[in-house]
Design a protein around this motif. Structure first.
Motif: not given
Length: 219
Positions: A181, A120, A195, A25, A66, A118
């Motif tokens: 994210i 997103h 991020a 990342i 990001q 993680y």
């Protein structure tokens, strides 16, 4: 009599500690200076976004721009500001390693987030999105946030844009989360994707100043 086959050459060992790009990342921040600095510390130059409250920011968190679209925007803004101030712009990059990132376009479920660490926010299952949104609205109610009634009408990502410190609260409570994210707003209502990652030394593959190998760059 047949000839014996030539033994295959052993495969060259992979450099220890390196990971493929799919496990990375990338985060970017910017430094404006009149002269080339001898050293840059990433954490001292992180993006200042709308709603950032430095006093309540997670002390073990790092963040940076990001994603291609957001990087193009941020690069343009940084270059414009540097020209206006008659300074040079330095792009500082941090590569964060996290094994098992999902394929592009796939949705993150609650189970996957727990296993991988993680998240997103633009790629989540609808059920998981609702769970997080409800948690965040509960936090706003508990904090007696003056705008909570209006915020309760927003969709998940717009809610996070308006109250980005909810990401820090989430990562403070859910210690298994290593990277999120998510969107933020800059002055002028400009949206960027960033991020936010947990500062775990073994997960930081590399930090460097692009195009300036001579600058000593640290986290």
């Amino acid at each position: 009599m047949t000839e014996s086959a030539t033994p295959a050459a052993p495969e060259a060992p992979k450099p220890r500690g390196r990971a493929s790009l799919k496990d990375m990342i990338p985060l970017r921040t910017y430094v404006l200076d009149e002269q080339t600095p001898s050293a840059i510390q990433f954490s001292r130059h992180m993006l200042r976004f709308s709603g950032l409250k430095a006093f309540s920011a997670g002390v073990d968190l790092l963040w940076g721009v990001q994603g291609t679209t957001s990087l193009n925007k941020a690069d343009s803004f940084a270059s414009r500001d540097a020209a206006h101030l008659r300074k040079r712009v330095y792009q500082v990059e941090l590569l964060y390693r996290l094994s098992g990132l999902p394929p592009a376009g796939s949705s993150v479920t609650e189970e996957f987030a727990k296993e991988s660490g993680y998240l997103h926010f633009s790629r989540m299952s609808s059920g998981f999105r609702k769970i997080l949104r409800d948690r965040m609205l509960t936090w706003l109610a508990e904090a007696e946030d003056a705008g909570r009634d209006e915020l309760s009408t927003l969709d998940f990502e717009d809610l996070v844009k308006q109250r980005p410190m909810l990401v820090h609260q989430l990562m403070g409570e859910d210690r298994h989360i290593k990277a999120v994210i998510h969107p933020v707003l800059l002055p002028g209502n400009v949206s960027l994707r960033i991020a936010t990652v947990r500062n775990i030394p073994e997960n930081i593959e590399k930090v460097y100043t692009r195009f300036y190998e001579e600058i000593k760059t640290t986290v």
